[in-house]
Design a protein around this motif. Structure first.
Motif, PDB file in Angstrom:
ATOM      1  N   ILE A   1       0.842  -1.208   0.000  1.00  0.00           N
ATOM      2  CA  ILE A   1       0.000   0.000   0.000  1.00  0.00           C
ATOM      3  C   ILE A   1       0.869   1.247   0.000  1.00  0.00           C
ATOM      4  O   ILE A   1       0.620   2.197  -0.754  1.00  0.00           O
ATOM      5  CB  ILE A   1      -0.953  -0.006   1.217  1.00  0.00           C
ATOM      6  N   GLU A   2       1.895   1.264   0.832  1.00  0.00           N
ATOM      7  CA  GLU A   2       2.775   2.440   0.905  1.00  0.00           C
ATOM      8  C   GLU A   2       3.554   2.629  -0.392  1.00  0.00           C
ATOM      9  O   GLU A   2       3.751   3.759  -0.849  1.00  0.00           O
ATOM     10  CB  GLU A   2       3.706   2.315   2.102  1.00  0.00           C
ATOM     11  N   ILE A   3       4.001   1.540  -0.974  1.00  0.00           N
ATOM     12  CA  ILE A   3       4.706   1.620  -2.258  1.00  0.00           C
ATOM     13  C   ILE A   3       3.761   2.175  -3.329  1.00  0.00           C
ATOM     14  O   ILE A   3       4.136   3.052  -4.107  1.00  0.00           O
ATOM     15  CB  ILE A   3       5.273   0.241  -2.659  1.00  0.00           C
ATOM     16  N   ALA A   4       2.508   1.700  -3.321  1.00  0.00           N
ATOM     17  CA  ALA A   4       1.520   2.191  -4.284  1.00  0.00           C
ATOM     18  C   ALA A   4       1.223   3.677  -4.066  1.00  0.00           C
ATOM     19  O   ALA A   4       1.047   4.430  -5.042  1.00  0.00           O
ATOM     20  CB  ALA A   4       0.232   1.375  -4.185  1.00  0.00           C
ATOM     21  N   GLN A   5       1.182   4.118  -2.803  1.00  0.00           N
ATOM     22  CA  GLN A   5       0.957   5.539  -2.533  1.00  0.00           C
ATOM     23  C   GLN A   5       2.073   6.390  -3.131  1.00  0.00           C
ATOM     24  O   GLN A   5       1.813   7.432  -3.740  1.00  0.00           O
ATOM     25  CB  GLN A   5       0.882   5.799  -1.027  1.00  0.00           C
ATOM     26  N   MET A   6       3.315   5.949  -2.964  1.00  0.00           N
ATOM     27  CA  MET A   6       4.430   6.716  -3.516  1.00  0.00           C
ATOM     28  C   MET A   6       4.390   6.699  -5.041  1.00  0.00           C
ATOM     29  O   MET A   6       4.667   7.709  -5.691  1.00  0.00           O
ATOM     30  CB  MET A   6       5.773   6.174  -3.016  1.00  0.00           C
ATOM     31  N   GLN A   7       4.011   5.568  -5.634  1.00  0.00           N
ATOM     32  CA  GLN A   7       3.890   5.510  -7.085  1.00  0.00           C
ATOM     33  C   GLN A   7       2.798   6.460  -7.571  1.00  0.00           C
ATOM     34  O   GLN A   7       2.944   7.113  -8.607  1.00  0.00           O
ATOM     35  CB  GLN A   7       3.604   4.079  -7.538  1.00  0.00           C
ATOM     36  N   ARG A   8       1.713   6.570  -6.802  1.00  0.00           N
ATOM     37  CA  ARG A   8       0.627   7.493  -7.142  1.00  0.00           C
ATOM     38  C   ARG A   8       1.134   8.936  -7.104  1.00  0.00           C
ATOM     39  O   ARG A   8       0.833   9.735  -7.990  1.00  0.00           O
ATOM     40  CB  ARG A   8      -0.540   7.304  -6.182  1.00  0.00           C
ATOM     41  N   VAL A   9       1.907   9.270  -6.075  1.00  0.00           N
ATOM     42  CA  VAL A   9       2.478  10.622  -5.980  1.00  0.00           C
ATOM     43  C   VAL A   9       3.355  10.896  -7.197  1.00  0.00           C
ATOM     44  O   VAL A   9       3.252  11.956  -7.826  1.00  0.00           O
ATOM     45  CB  VAL A   9       3.277  10.796  -4.667  1.00  0.00           C
ATOM     46  N   HIS A  10       4.216   9.954  -7.544  1.00  0.00           N
ATOM     47  CA  HIS A  10       5.096  10.125  -8.710  1.00  0.00           C
ATOM     48  C   HIS A  10       4.293  10.257 -10.006  1.00  0.00           C
ATOM     49  O   HIS A  10       4.661  11.032 -10.892  1.00  0.00           O
ATOM     50  CB  HIS A  10       6.104   8.982  -8.812  1.00  0.00           C
ATOM     51  N   LEU A  11       3.203   9.509 -10.101  1.00  0.00           N
ATOM     52  CA  LEU A  11       2.354   9.591 -11.290  1.00  0.00           C
ATOM     53  C   LEU A  11       1.750  10.990 -11.417  1.00  0.00           C
ATOM     54  O   LEU A  11       1.785  11.602 -12.492  1.00  0.00           O
ATOM     55  CB  LEU A  11       1.252   8.527 -11.225  1.00  0.00           C
ATOM     56  N   PHE A  12       1.211  11.519 -10.319  1.00  0.00           N
ATOM     57  CA  PHE A  12       0.647  12.866 -10.349  1.00  0.00           C
ATOM     58  C   PHE A  12       1.720  13.887 -10.722  1.00  0.00           C
ATOM     59  O   PHE A  12       1.468  14.788 -11.528  1.00  0.00           O
ATOM     60  CB  PHE A  12       0.028  13.222  -8.988  1.00  0.00           C
ATOM     61  N   GLU A  13       2.902  13.734 -10.121  1.00  0.00           N
ATOM     62  CA  GLU A  13       3.990  14.677 -10.406  1.00  0.00           C
ATOM     63  C   GLU A  13       4.431  14.604 -11.873  1.00  0.00           C
ATOM     64  O   GLU A  13       4.809  15.611 -12.456  1.00  0.00           O
ATOM     65  CB  GLU A  13       5.166  14.424  -9.464  1.00  0.00           C
ATOM     66  N   SER A  14       4.370  13.406 -12.468  1.00  0.00           N
ATOM     67  CA  SER A  14       4.758  13.271 -13.877  1.00  0.00           C
ATOM     68  C   SER A  14       3.806  14.020 -14.808  1.00  0.00           C
ATOM     69  O   SER A  14       4.161  14.365 -15.921  1.00  0.00           O
ATOM     70  CB  SER A  14       4.835  11.791 -14.275  1.00  0.00           C
ATOM     71  N   PHE A  15       2.574  14.286 -14.321  1.00  0.00           N
ATOM     72  CA  PHE A  15       1.602  15.076 -15.084  1.00  0.00           C
ATOM     73  C   PHE A  15       1.585  16.539 -14.655  1.00  0.00           C
ATOM     74  O   PHE A  15       0.668  17.289 -14.974  1.00  0.00           O
ATOM     75  CB  PHE A  15       0.193  14.475 -14.958  1.00  0.00           C
TER      76      PHE A  15
END
Length: 136
Positions: free
Chosen positions: A16-30
């Motif tokens: 879950i924590e890894i997925a949260q960080m991936q979500r943050v990175h995804l938003f930042e990539s946009f």
């Protein structure tokens, strides 16, 4: 700004924590700002940041609103434990404080770190638990 809420980041990250960080990175990539908000005080904040590489992405509410650095040293705990135990006229043995031979306060450790101070009434019932998130 987008915020994601979690209790706390663990020093050994879950999926879950890894997925949260991936979500943050995804938003930042946009080009969108995103942060994770921790709602619990985190004893392992430094370890979690290192393992998840989340230094600029996580806001701990206790650190933020109390303008605190998160305490990571055992010496900080020892000083706070001494203050808690010796704040009244208790007889202190180990991490338990007695009044009239009855337990009134007990310090609870979690992985050798201060976790909570449990307060008891004259009948031995716990009436209050103050966790480290409140004690800082």
């Amino acid at each position: 700004m987008h915020y994601f809420i979690t209790s706390q980041e663990n020093h050994t990250p879950s999926a879950i924590e890894i997925a949260q960080m991936q979500r943050v990175h995804l938003f930042e990539s946009f080009g969108q700002e995103a942060k994770i908000i921790e709602v619990e005080y985190n004893l392992w904040h430094d370890d979690a940041r290192a393992s998840l590489q989340s230094a600029d992405s996580v806001i701990n509410l206790f650190q933020y609103y109390q303008n605190l650095g998160l305490k990571t040293e055992q010496d900080d705990d020892d000083e706070l434990i001494a203050q808690i135990l010796h704040s009244s006229d208790y007889d202190v043995q180990d991490k338990i404080a007695y009044r009239n031979s009855k337990k009134r306060l007990q310090i609870v450790l979690r992985e050798n770190r201060l976790y909570s101070a449990n307060y008891y009434d004259q009948y031995g019932f716990m009436v209050e638990q103050t966790t480290t998130m409140m004690a800082v």
